[in-house]
Design an enzyme around this catalytic site. Structure first.
Site, PDB file in Angstrom:
ATOM      1  N   ASP A 246     -34.279 150.929  50.674  1.00 43.88           N
ATOM      2  CA  ASP A 246     -35.087 150.028  49.843  1.00 43.88           C
ATOM      3  C   ASP A 246     -35.969 150.878  48.929  1.00 43.88           C
ATOM      4  OD1 ASP A 246     -36.058 146.917  49.961  1.00 43.88           O
ATOM      5  OD2 ASP A 246     -37.693 148.255  49.381  1.00 43.88           O
ATOM      6  N   ASN A 254     -40.760 147.705  37.349  1.00 43.89           N
ATOM      7  CA  ASN A 254     -40.484 146.524  36.517  1.00 43.89           C
ATOM      8  C   ASN A 254     -41.713 146.114  35.716  1.00 43.89           C
ATOM      9  OD1 ASN A 254     -37.791 145.837  36.862  1.00 43.89           O
ATOM     10  ND2 ASN A 254     -38.173 144.779  38.786  1.00 43.89           N
ATOM     11  N   ASP A 263     -33.421 147.794  35.614  1.00 39.81           N
ATOM     12  CA  ASP A 263     -31.946 147.768  35.758  1.00 39.81           C
ATOM     13  C   ASP A 263     -31.366 149.172  35.577  1.00 39.81           C
ATOM     14  OD1 ASP A 263     -32.035 145.113  36.204  1.00 39.81           O
ATOM     15  OD2 ASP A 263     -31.156 144.489  34.285  1.00 39.81           O
ATOM     16  N   GLU A 289     -33.292 145.117  45.242  1.00 43.64           N
ATOM     17  CA  GLU A 289     -33.410 146.586  45.207  1.00 43.64           C
ATOM     18  C   GLU A 289     -33.146 147.153  46.599  1.00 43.64           C
ATOM     19  OE1 GLU A 289     -36.111 145.269  47.054  1.00 43.64           O
ATOM     20  OE2 GLU A 289     -37.351 147.001  46.471  1.00 43.64           O
TER      21      GLU A 289
HETATM   22  N1  LIG Z   1     -34.880 145.232  37.220  1.00 41.50           N
HETATM   23  C1  LIG Z   1     -34.502 144.638  38.344  1.00 41.50           C
HETATM   24  N2  LIG Z   1     -35.389 144.392  39.300  1.00 41.50           N
HETATM   25  C2  LIG Z   1     -34.998 143.792  40.424  1.00 41.50           C
HETATM   26  C3  LIG Z   1     -33.667 143.409  40.629  1.00 41.50           C
HETATM   27  N3  LIG Z   1     -33.591 142.855  41.865  1.00 41.50           N
HETATM   28  C4  LIG Z   1     -34.833 142.884  42.405  1.00 41.50           C
HETATM   29  N4  LIG Z   1     -35.696 143.452  41.551  1.00 41.50           N
HETATM   30  C5  LIG Z   1     -37.122 143.658  41.655  1.00 41.50           C
HETATM   31  O1  LIG Z   1     -37.426 144.437  42.784  1.00 41.50           O
HETATM   32  C6  LIG Z   1     -38.802 144.201  43.089  1.00 41.50           C
HETATM   33  C7  LIG Z   1     -38.971 144.123  44.565  1.00 41.50           C
HETATM   34  O2  LIG Z   1     -40.306 144.005  44.822  1.00 41.50           O
HETATM   35  P1  LIG Z   1     -40.973 143.984  46.255  1.00 41.50           P
HETATM   36  O3  LIG Z   1     -40.096 143.197  47.196  1.00 41.50           O
HETATM   37  O4  LIG Z   1     -42.382 143.554  46.103  1.00 41.50           O
HETATM   38  O5  LIG Z   1     -40.864 145.465  46.741  1.00 41.50           O
HETATM   39  P2  LIG Z   1     -41.412 146.815  46.123  1.00 41.50           P
HETATM   40  O6  LIG Z   1     -42.217 146.602  44.906  1.00 41.50           O
HETATM   41  O7  LIG Z   1     -40.237 147.735  45.954  1.00 41.50           O
HETATM   42  O8  LIG Z   1     -42.349 147.335  47.231  1.00 41.50           O
HETATM   43  P3  LIG Z   1     -41.947 147.931  48.635  1.00 41.50           P
HETATM   44  O9  LIG Z   1     -40.567 147.510  48.977  1.00 41.50           O
HETATM   45  O10 LIG Z   1     -42.971 147.348  49.599  1.00 41.50           O
HETATM   46  O11 LIG Z   1     -42.098 149.407  48.515  1.00 41.50           O
HETATM   47  C8  LIG Z   1     -39.194 142.901  42.378  1.00 41.50           C
HETATM   48  O12 LIG Z   1     -40.048 143.217  41.289  1.00 41.50           O
HETATM   49  C9  LIG Z   1     -37.879 142.374  41.868  1.00 41.50           C
HETATM   50  O13 LIG Z   1     -38.013 141.699  40.632  1.00 41.50           O
HETATM   51  C10 LIG Z   1     -32.731 143.666  39.585  1.00 41.50           C
HETATM   52  O14 LIG Z   1     -31.546 143.369  39.662  1.00 41.50           O
HETATM   53  N5  LIG Z   1     -33.186 144.263  38.462  1.00 41.50           N
END
Ligand SMILES: Nc1nc2c(ncn2[C@@H]2O[C@H](COP(=O)(O)OP(=O)(O)OP(=O)(O)O)[C@@H](O)[C@H]2O)c(=O)[nH]1
Length: 370
Positions: A246, A254, A263, A289
């Site tokens: 992760d 983002n 992306d 992610e």
């Molecule tokens: N650009 C992009 N962002 C994505 C995609 N799928 C998920 N995300 C983003 O991944 C982020 C996941 O955020 P969180 O679940 O808060 O996790 P994090 O910010 O990585 O924090 P931790 O996991 O606690 O370290 C979100 O901002 C989603 O919008 C994708 O296909 N493209």
């Protein structure tokens, strides 16, 4: 194997395509044998005796068909564009029919249905241009034979009758060529549609099994691969491991650089991640992610070391997102070994718990239950 089947194999061989070609040629040969016999019978019926010319024609016609059969059966014709030699066989049969016409006398009208049959052989294989070419060839050939006979033997081949015959051919042959051309177009359309369907199927398979953004196997495909691996490990008794990866604070990427930059980072990770793994390991996008790694035939300590290597390589990445500064990321990883007999879901839950332990321990690390 029955005697008949053995004989069939001897005559046609075993290759499916060759058998099809040879069946066609055998049918043409049979037609030729019947035509030659009918002509001899007709001569006898008319009270005459087969002259040397008729024998020469008979040997030429039958010998030609034997030569075609041999060329195909021996595999020689495989070097040609059309290994069935359809065009050549039709041109030969037309020549034989025209020469037969010159000797059939009052029975020469029998040549016309035979001519039709000969052209029908090409209906399922010839291209339109070839059908028109053969039609012209037949017209020129019969035109020549009819003129010659009308001049040399006007009693047996009256010029008016020959003119009538020629006019009939001049209508009949182009009509067959037009029909062949239509069939050829239908065949082309069908094969085009078949190719399109195959392409669509490949695309559908890709959509069903691949993640669009990263090109990695998607969740559904990974689930299938893990199910397979579980079966294999049960049968052969070898270990396999699962790791969940992760991104750390990906939301920040983002929020700071935009979704498109996020992306790009995901794609860069997918590329780097695959490069860091062994060829037999599978990296898949599990969702958002979150990524999953399947490490077949790998004991847990080795899997842990592999994931640590991947973590370091990802941390060292400098990803160009089109901004003045490249972006770097870190990942947290939970890795566990599948235990014999346990459901996959349990191993996945354990990997997930280890991932969250890695997160709560400060991120950018690998946690395993070794
Ligand atoms: N650009 C992009 N962002 C994505 C995609 N799928 C998920 N995300 C983003 O991944 C982020 C996941 O955020 P969180 O679940 O808060 O996790 P994090 O910010 O990585 O924090 P931790 O996991 O606690 O370290 C979100 O901002 C989603 O919008 C994708 O296909 N493209």
């Amino acid at each position: 194997m029955s005697h008949l089947r053995r004989l069939g194999t001897l005559w046609l061989g075993t290759d499916a395509n060759q058998r099809l070609r040879l069946r066609q040629t055998s049918l043409a040969m049979l037609l030729m044998v019947v035509s030659v016999s009918v002509l001899h019978f007709a001569v006898e019926l008319a009270g005459g005796r087969a002259d040397a010319l008729l024998w020469v024609w008979s040997v030429f016609s039958l010998g030609g068909m034997v030569a075609f059969y041999t060329a195909i059966r021996s595999g020689w014709s495989l070097r040609l564009d059309d290994p069935s030699m359809t065009r050549e066989q039709i041109a030969f049969a037309l020549t034989s029919a025209a020469l037969g016409y010159a000797q059939a006398g009052p029975l020469r009208g029998a040549c016309f249905p035979v001519l039709n049959l000969i052209l029908m052989f090409g209906m399922f294989q010839l291209r339109a241009s070839h059908a028109y070419g053969l039609c012209m060839f037949a017209l020129a050939l019969f035109g020549g034979v009819m003129t010659t006979m009308a001049v040399r033997q006007p009693a047996a081949y009256p010029p008016a009758v020959e003119m009538g015959h020629f006019l009939m051919l001049a209508f009949m042959l182009p009509a067959v060529a037009v029909l062949t051309a239509r069939l050829s177009r239908i065949r082309r359309r069908l094969s085009h549609q078949r190719a399109e369907l195959a392409r669509a199927l490949t695309q559908l398979q890709a959509i069903a099994t691949r993640d669009e953004l990263t090109g990695l196997p998607n969740r559904r495909q990974m689930q299938a691969l893990m199910d397979q691996e579980q079966l294999r490990s049960e049968r052969h008794g070898h270990d396999f491991c699962i790791a969940i990866i992760d991104f750390d604070h990906f939301k920040h990427v983002n929020d700071t650089h935009g979704h498109a930059a996020g992306d790009t980072v995901l794609r860069a990770f997918a590329q780097a991640g695959q490069a860091a793994l062994r060829a037999s390991d599978v990296l898949a996008r599990w969702g958002g992610e979150e990524f999953l790694v399947l490490l077949p035939e790998t004991p847990l300590p080795l899997a842990g070391a592999g994931m640590e290597r991947l973590r370091q390589q990802v941390a060292a990445l400098r990803i160009d997102i089109g901004a003045p500064q490249p972006v770097s990321i870190t990942v947290s990883i939970g890795v566990t070994g599948h235990r014999p007999g346990e459901p996959l879901a349990e191993a996945l839950e354990r990997a997930d718990r280890l991932l969250y332990q890695a997160k709560s321990d400060g991120r950018d690390r690998v946690c395993s239950d070794a």
